[in-house]
Design an enzyme around this catalytic site. Structure first.
Site, short mmCIF file in Angstrom:
data_model
loop_
_atom_site.label_atom_id
_atom_site.label_comp_id
_atom_site.label_asym_id
_atom_site.label_seq_id
_atom_site.Cartn_x
_atom_site.Cartn_y
_atom_site.Cartn_z
N LYS A 12 45.42 50.42 27.12
CA LYS A 12 46.96 49.79 27.36
C LYS A 12 47.31 48.44 28.11
O LYS A 12 47.77 48.29 27.95
CB LYS A 12 47.87 50.99 28.23
CG LYS A 12 48.22 52.42 27.22
CD LYS A 12 47.62 52.55 26.39
CE LYS A 12 48.47 54.25 25.57
NZ LYS A 12 48.69 53.97 24.46
N TYR A 60 41.77 55.02 28.57
CA TYR A 60 42.83 54.91 28.63
C TYR A 60 43.67 53.66 28.95
O TYR A 60 44.22 53.04 28.08
CB TYR A 60 43.83 56.46 28.71
CG TYR A 60 45.19 56.47 28.03
CD1 TYR A 60 45.76 56.54 26.74
CD2 TYR A 60 46.44 55.60 29.46
CE1 TYR A 60 47.10 57.21 26.35
CE2 TYR A 60 47.78 56.07 28.69
CZ TYR A 60 47.91 56.47 27.33
OH TYR A 60 49.27 56.19 27.30
#
Length: 340
Positions: A228, A224
């Site tokens: 990002k 994740y």
């Protein structure tokens, strides 16, 4: 900036015109030494204030692709079309509802139908397209349908995102692959579909939803965090290409970095307990959406930091301080599973 110049000028007048002994009120005279110290503090405080103001102005200028003025007159909201990925629920649905309040037509790309929170009036301006954004072919088919049904979109909000809660050794590779496809690879496909029409009209706004994880990698959510931070590079690179490859700085680009927000990700057991442990205060999805839509309506480019303002500066800190920040978040994601 103007107020800083006024205060600096006032301090210079004070410095040139002040008597040898300065009285404060009616009873607190300052000695020559105290007077000099006061002037020294005032001079440097005002210098710092002016420098901060100038830095803010330069930052806004750079974010706006070196354009001094932001002209929103070319936007007629009742005629604009927005594409929102992951717009059926959560932050995406809140964004759609707020865009619709301005009369903007919205095309929602999602694998689940619109939530029941949409009213009949809102649904008149919302068109749902079932679309698996991990598939470039599916995105192309949805884009063709949108252009046929509504026209060429001028706003693209890449909101869709999922999270996994596993360590590098434990997470199945197919989960990593799917997360990358949704969180970042899909944005290459959506931009390929909708940017050409924006370039032809020299008008558009492309927004990506990242996270404060863009600046701090999280144990248990490395995949994740990678996506990002990758979105930050995508945003920066897209801006460069708009300026220097397409000669079209008029197209706005925004990246949003929300702090922990009430969503399917923060409600997951792998995350929820960790957030409670550190006493994290969660943002409301409506507030995040409000900041995003405000940026759209203002027709401005930039980065939205919806959390501690120091977050983007963490990478500039000494390594030992960076590591302490990461250590403080080491057990926020502590479990296994996926939100998508």
């Amino acid at each position: 900036m103007i107020r800083s110049f006024i205060l600096v000028a006032a301090s210079l007048v004070l410095h040139l015109a002040a008597p040898t002994r300065l009285w404060v009120g009616n009873s607190l005279p300052l000695s020559d030494t105290q007077h000099s110290a006061l002037l020294w503090c005032l001079k440097w405080a005002l210098t710092l204030w002016a420098t901060t103001d100038i830095n803010s102005i330069l930052n806004r200028w750079a974010e706006n692709k070196w354009l001094w003025k932001t002209d929103a007159s070319g936007w007629v909201w009742g005629q604009e079309i927005a594409v929102v990925t992951g717009g059926s629920r959560g932050i995406g649905a809140c964004v759609v509802k707020q865009l619709v309040s301005y009369g903007i037509h919205c095309a929602v790309l999602d694998v689940i139908p619109l939530s029941e929170t949409f009213t009949d009036d809102e649904r008149r301006l919302v068109r749902y397209y079932k679309c698996d954004i991990t598939s470039p072919t599916a995105i192309h088919s949805a884009a063709e349908a949108i252009r046929s049904d509504l026209g060429s979109p001028s706003i693209l909000i890449n909101n869709a995102g999922i999270g996994n809660g596993s360590t590098i050794l434990d997470i199945p590779f197919e989960n990593v692959q799917r997360l990358f496809q949704i969180n970042i690879l899909s944005q290459f496909s959506t931009v390929k579909e909708f940017l050409p029409d924006m370039l032809a009209k020299k008008k558009g706004h492309i927004m990506s939803v990242a996270s404060l994880a863009s600046f701090v990698s999280l144990a248990g959510a490395v995949d994740y965090s990678c996506t990002k931070s990758g979105l930050l590079s995508f945003h920066e690179g897209l801006g460069q290409e708009l300026k220097y490859r397409h000669k079209c700085p008029q197209i706005k680009t925004t990246i949003v970095h929300p702090n922990w927000t009430k969503s399917a990700i923060t409600a997951h057991p792998a995350v929820e307990a960790g957030l409670k442990r550190i006493g994290a205060k969660l943002l409301e999805a409506e507030d995040v959406a409000g900041a995003m839509v405000k940026q759209i309506i203002a027709a401005k480019s930039g980065q939205l930091i919806l959390g501690p303002g120091i977050s983007p500066k963490i990478r500039a800190l000494p390594l030992w301080l960076q590591e302490l920040v990461r250590d403080s978040q080491a057990y926020v994601v502590n479990g296994s599973g996926t939100t998508g």
